[in-house]
Design a protein around this motif. Sequence first.
Motif, short mmCIF file in Angstrom:
data_model
loop_
_atom_site.label_atom_id
_atom_site.label_comp_id
_atom_site.label_asym_id
_atom_site.label_seq_id
_atom_site.Cartn_x
_atom_site.Cartn_y
_atom_site.Cartn_z
N ILE A 1 54.45 51.26 37.85
CA ILE A 1 54.94 51.99 38.96
C ILE A 1 56.06 52.97 38.56
CG2 ILE A 1 56.65 51.70 41.09
CD1 ILE A 1 55.04 49.07 41.60
N ASP A 2 56.95 52.58 37.63
CA ASP A 2 58.01 53.37 36.96
C ASP A 2 57.27 54.60 36.22
OD1 ASP A 2 59.87 51.79 38.09
OD2 ASP A 2 60.40 50.83 36.28
N ALA A 3 56.34 54.44 35.60
CA ALA A 3 55.60 55.39 34.51
C ALA A 3 54.91 56.24 35.66
CB ALA A 3 54.63 54.86 33.74
N LEU A 4 54.23 55.83 36.60
CA LEU A 4 53.68 56.98 37.66
C LEU A 4 54.86 57.73 38.26
CD1 LEU A 4 50.95 54.67 39.47
CD2 LEU A 4 50.83 56.61 37.77
N LYS A 5 55.93 57.00 38.74
CA LYS A 5 56.87 57.90 39.70
C LYS A 5 57.68 58.81 38.42
CE LYS A 5 59.14 55.79 42.93
NZ LYS A 5 59.94 54.59 43.51
N LEU A 6 57.99 58.27 37.30
CA LEU A 6 58.63 59.27 36.25
C LEU A 6 57.78 60.43 36.12
CD1 LEU A 6 60.93 59.42 34.18
CD2 LEU A 6 59.21 58.47 32.57
N ASN A 7 56.51 60.46 36.16
CA ASN A 7 55.67 61.69 36.29
C ASN A 7 55.20 62.09 37.36
OD1 ASN A 7 54.97 62.10 33.23
ND2 ASN A 7 54.89 59.85 33.30
N GLY A 8 56.13 62.04 38.56
CA GLY A 8 55.95 62.65 39.58
C GLY A 8 54.47 62.22 40.35
N LEU A 9 53.69 61.17 40.04
CA LEU A 9 52.69 60.77 40.89
C LEU A 9 53.00 59.79 41.85
CD1 LEU A 9 50.59 60.33 37.50
CD2 LEU A 9 50.65 62.31 39.19
N GLU A 10 53.06 60.09 43.05
CA GLU A 10 53.60 59.37 44.36
C GLU A 10 52.62 58.97 45.07
OE1 GLU A 10 57.11 58.75 44.50
OE2 GLU A 10 58.00 60.07 42.91
N THR A 11 51.36 59.28 45.03
CA THR A 11 50.62 59.07 45.88
C THR A 11 49.39 58.05 45.43
OG1 THR A 11 50.76 60.91 47.19
CG2 THR A 11 48.77 59.85 47.77
N ILE A 12 48.69 57.14 45.80
CA ILE A 12 47.50 56.35 45.18
C ILE A 12 46.67 56.01 46.39
CG2 ILE A 12 46.84 53.89 44.35
CD1 ILE A 12 49.62 53.65 43.16
N TYR A 13 45.36 56.41 46.10
CA TYR A 13 44.37 56.29 46.89
C TYR A 13 43.40 55.13 46.41
CZ TYR A 13 45.57 61.06 48.23
OH TYR A 13 46.26 62.07 48.77
N GLY A 14 43.22 54.13 47.14
CA GLY A 14 42.53 52.98 46.74
C GLY A 14 42.08 51.84 47.62
N VAL A 15 41.45 50.83 47.21
CA VAL A 15 41.15 49.69 48.01
C VAL A 15 41.79 48.58 47.22
CG1 VAL A 15 39.18 48.16 48.94
CG2 VAL A 15 39.04 50.80 48.91
#
Length: 579
Positions: A27-41
């Motif tokens: 979670i921290d790695a995604l947020k640090l890189n500005g990736l704030e949306t996940i599409y999934g199941v």
Amino acid sequence: MSATAQNTDANAAAGEQELTDGFNLIIDALKLNGLETIYGVPGIPITDFGRMAQASGIRVISFRHEQNAGYAASIAGFLTKKPGICLTVSAPGFLNGLTALAHATTNCFPMILISGSSEREIVDLQQGDYEEMDQLAIAKPLCKAAYRILHAQDIGIGIARAIRSAVSGRPGGVYLDLPAKLFGQVINAEIGRKSLVKVIDAAPAQIPAPDAIKRALDVLKGAKKPLIILGKGAAYAQADDTIRAFVEKSGVPFLPMSMGKGLLPDTHPLCAGAARSTVLKDSDVVMLIGARLNWLLSHGKGKTWGDAPKKFIQIDIEPREMDSNIEIVAPVVGDIGSCVSALLDGMDTMWPAPPVEWTGSVAKKRDENVAKMAPRLMNNNSPMDYHGALGVLRTVIKERPDAILVNEGANTLDLARGIIDIYQPRKRIDVGTWGVMGIGMGYAIAAAIETGKPVLAVEGDSAFGFSGMEVETIARYNLPVCIVIFNNDGIYRGTDVNKGGDDPATTVFVKGARYDKMMEAFGGVGVNATSPDELRRAVNAAMDSGKPTLINAVIDPAAGSESGRIGNLNPQSALSKKK
Ligand code: OXT
Ligand code: ADP
Ligand code: MG
């Protein structure tokens, strides 16, 4: 506050060693890189990860099928230039997401498919783990890069590698394999924090060589009948003002590929969209900007391109694209923003406009074609034909040029592409390089989420069926999506007859189906429209209200043609023709 920091506070209060784990580090790695949306199941082993990501402020959009989540991630990548993230469970969920990953790679969209997976020790000995599959090996040939992370302290670098691989150079799909055990691995929080990587300059500018620019300008200047083709790479590049300035300064007619429409408005005086066959045949110099000479451009040869000798200039970030089908006399390798601005800088202040005999003849052909079509768009027939219905939607987009048009089908696709003018960049998204059915609802959802703009999804009844269950997702997230289904009772047409028995013909569906009831079932608005007037009222109401809406547009079952505009690609049996 980061997920790791929250844990750290709690641990400090308890006087314990500060700890973090795989869940929090991802979670921290995604947020640090500005990736704030996940599409999934969700599902094993990523259910808790989705919950925790949502609690941390990441937007997690939960779909009904991974393929649609994957298509959403792929188009999010196209629209934002950041990798779209799709999250799936192992084996079956992973495989469901894989089509979209391959689609992203084929279309040059940046995307990361993150899948939970079974434990290496068991998978490698093939001992039958829960949802066992060697996912990394399967993903590899279908994407640009594939990585697996085994240790929590490698999460930072693993995610950085995935991001850079997706967006740098020619964008594409990346697979990231996260075995179930990784999520729960606990490490010292400080070590974890230090292991995170913020990717600097993920897609560095690639400056073209000055002699390549000079060569390209020399070829363009020598042209008597020049043409510029704008592909979806040009739309992706987000160099909109530079591209427009270059086209206008050159005075060269331009032909937009389907998703290149709107870079300059389709109504621009230099637009040759409505004179396509003329400009392809008669031009002598063709400059491709972010468009490949693949099947959509007849590989740069044959009847479509006529007998006149032609020179091609190509601008692309991928050097191997040059000479892929025919000789490129002026290859310009670099990112489109840098290349087009270098071209612009290299043009003399008094750049000579192309001969008026050429620009005049292109404009004349375009105006003739537009005038020929105009009366057909005004008919109020019931049941509707494609032109009557699309005439209505053309006005809807003209009045709301910032809405995003999603489009799939065969006749519904090909006719909408020509009839509905697009006025702004990245406002038309469709089946792309593979002509794939099923992108519809995933694209509509991502377009609404990523841009906040209203979405109009124009869908063949067959095309819609590939992702139709996501109307529940659209209703659940209350998205401003208006779906119009061109219901002609089947694939291409609803009139086919089975010559060998009582089963329905392979291309026909239930007659008179009411797709609008599907949206009503989930609390959205459903409308059955049988005439252009009814359609106009319903679409305007939907676009004004922003309420999830599905309009069943009743189209004459005999109105379409086999495979729309690409019927020539169907193989024919010489034997059956003889009969
Ligand atoms: O210059 P000329 O005279 O030639 O005229 C051209 C333009 O100048 C002119 N024009 C205009 N005139 C006037 N005014 C305006 N504004 C204007 N603009 C243009 O019009 C003509 C045509 O212009 P266009 O379209 O630019 O040119 P052309 O020659 O068509 O361009 C060639 C192409 C190849 C670039 C173009 O045709 C193109 O982009 N085509 C894409 C086609 C495509 O990808 N199709 C989708 C796949 S079809 C098939 O595979 C389907 N399946 C199988 C399947 C798939 N695909 N996927 C999966 C996962 N499973 C199965 C299925 C199941 S389609 C399908 C479902 C179909 O049924 P539906 O119910 O969904 O849909 P309906 O057909 O509606 O029933
Ligand atoms: P279309 O289907 O619209 O013709 P294609 O998908 O065939 O477009 O081609 C897009 C091309 O754009 C690809 O060859 C890709 O390498 C290129 N491309 C994508 N992004 C960039 C960029 N930022 N700079 C240069 N080229 C790019
Ligand atoms: Mg149909």
